[in-house]
Design a protein around this motif. Structure first.
Motif, PDB file in Angstrom:
ATOM      1  N   GLU A   3     -20.876  -9.676  41.138  1.00 21.03           N
ATOM      2  CA  GLU A   3     -21.346  -9.484  39.751  1.00 21.03           C
ATOM      3  C   GLU A   3     -20.208  -9.520  38.758  1.00 21.03           C
ATOM      4  OE1 GLU A   3     -24.428  -6.161  41.533  1.00 21.03           O
ATOM      5  OE2 GLU A   3     -22.939  -5.646  40.013  1.00 21.03           O
ATOM      6  N   GLN A  94     -19.413 -12.826  34.320  1.00 26.50           N
ATOM      7  CA  GLN A  94     -20.475 -12.402  35.242  1.00 26.50           C
ATOM      8  C   GLN A  94     -21.072 -13.663  35.865  1.00 26.50           C
ATOM      9  OE1 GLN A  94     -20.918 -11.163  31.715  1.00 26.50           O
ATOM     10  NE2 GLN A  94     -19.289  -9.818  32.430  1.00 26.50           N
ATOM     11  N   ARG A  96     -23.609 -16.240  37.547  1.00 24.00           N
ATOM     12  CA  ARG A  96     -25.075 -16.382  37.493  1.00 24.00           C
ATOM     13  C   ARG A  96     -25.588 -17.205  38.671  1.00 24.00           C
ATOM     14  NH1 ARG A  96     -28.064 -15.973  32.767  1.00 24.00           N
ATOM     15  NH2 ARG A  96     -27.588 -14.029  31.696  1.00 24.00           N
TER      16      ARG A  96
ATOM     17  N   ASP B  18     -29.210 -18.733  28.165  1.00 25.89           N
ATOM     18  CA  ASP B  18     -29.909 -18.710  29.449  1.00 25.89           C
ATOM     19  C   ASP B  18     -30.543 -20.064  29.770  1.00 25.89           C
ATOM     20  OD1 ASP B  18     -29.021 -16.152  29.777  1.00 25.89           O
ATOM     21  OD2 ASP B  18     -30.916 -15.203  29.174  1.00 25.89           O
ATOM     22  N   VAL B  21     -27.781 -22.013  31.216  1.00 28.70           N
ATOM     23  CA  VAL B  21     -27.512 -21.524  32.579  1.00 28.70           C
ATOM     24  C   VAL B  21     -28.515 -22.144  33.562  1.00 28.70           C
ATOM     25  CG1 VAL B  21     -27.665 -19.478  34.080  1.00 28.70           C
ATOM     26  CG2 VAL B  21     -26.369 -19.371  31.916  1.00 28.70           C
ATOM     27  N   GLU B  22     -29.778 -22.160  33.187  1.00 34.67           N
ATOM     28  CA  GLU B  22     -30.807 -22.727  34.075  1.00 34.67           C
ATOM     29  C   GLU B  22     -30.569 -24.208  34.365  1.00 34.67           C
ATOM     30  OE1 GLU B  22     -32.759 -21.015  35.926  1.00 34.67           O
ATOM     31  OE2 GLU B  22     -31.769 -19.360  34.862  1.00 34.67           O
ATOM     32  N   HIS B  43     -21.101 -19.039  35.103  1.00 33.69           N
ATOM     33  CA  HIS B  43     -20.861 -17.665  34.661  1.00 33.69           C
ATOM     34  C   HIS B  43     -21.275 -17.491  33.207  1.00 33.69           C
ATOM     35  CE1 HIS B  43     -17.809 -16.950  37.943  1.00 33.69           C
ATOM     36  NE2 HIS B  43     -17.657 -18.256  37.792  1.00 33.69           N
ATOM     37  N   VAL B  52     -21.123 -20.255  28.110  1.00 35.24           N
ATOM     38  CA  VAL B  52     -21.410 -20.409  29.542  1.00 35.24           C
ATOM     39  C   VAL B  52     -20.160 -21.058  30.139  1.00 35.24           C
ATOM     40  CG1 VAL B  52     -22.895 -21.447  31.301  1.00 35.24           C
ATOM     41  CG2 VAL B  52     -23.876 -20.709  29.112  1.00 35.24           C
TER      42      VAL B  52
END
Lengths: 101, 101
Positions: A3, A94, A96, B18, B21-22, B43, B52
Motif C-alpha cells: 500500500e 500508493q 493501485r 480514477d 487509473v482504470e 500509482h 497518476v
C-alpha cells in the motif's frame, strides 16, 4: 499488493556511483527476509553519472519506517554516508495495481 | 532483468484520476502477453489528487518503443487523451538489481 511505495534519488560524490549501487544491492539481500518489502529496485541513469535511484514497494508506511531501524540497515547507512552527497524523495505513492506488482 | 526502466507522471483533468487509473490497469492486462515488459505499476499519490504515476521495467528501450505501436495500446491512448492534461517523463533508468526485479 503493498500500500506504500517510494521513488527516490541518491546523489553520490564523483566516482562513487557503483560503490553505492553495491551497498544498496547488499541491502536488498537483507530485504529477502523482510516480507513487508515486495520490491526494492536499484537503478542508475545515463542522464546523471552521480545518481542512484531506488524504487520500493512496502506493505505500508510503518513497515518501511521499521526497516530503517534494522541493524543491517543501520550498518549499510553508516557505510554509505561517506560517499553520499544528497538524498531526495522524488515521490511517495500508493500502488493501485499493475503487472509484476 | 530488464535493461530499461521508466518512471513517469500523468496529470489528469479534475476528477479524472480514477478513470485514468482504470485505463492504465487495462493496459497492464494487455501487457500480460508482452514478455519484454516485466513490471508496469500504476500509482497515485496523496501529494497530488490529479496525478497518476507509472513505473515500468522493460527488456530494452526498443521493446518499450514497439509496445506504443500495439493496437491495444493505441486504443487505450485514444481513450485516455480526453482526460489527460499533461505527461511528464520523470526518470529514464537502467536497472542494476534488487528484490522483486
Amino acid at each position: 499488493m503493498g500500500e506504500y511505495s517510494l521513488f527516490g534519488k541518491f546523489t553520490v560524490k564523483d566516482g562513487e556511483r557503483d560503490a553505492l549501487v553495491e551497498i544498496l544491492l547488499e541491502a536488498t539481500q537483507s530485504m529477502k527476509n523482510v516480507e513487508e518489502c515486495t520490491h526494492y529496485h536499484v537503478h542508475v541513469s545515463d542522464d546523471d553519472p552521480n545518481a542512484v535511484y531506488v524504487y520500493e514497494v512496502w506493505k505500508n508506511a510503518d513497515a518501511h519506517q521499521a526497516s530503517l531501524a534494522l541493524e543491517s540497515t543501520q550498518i549499510l547507512i553508516q557505510r554509505a554516508k561517506p560517499i553520499i552527497a544528497g538524498i531526495e524523495r522524488i515521490s511517495t505513492l500508493q500502488p493501485r495495481g499493475g503487472k509484476g506488482l
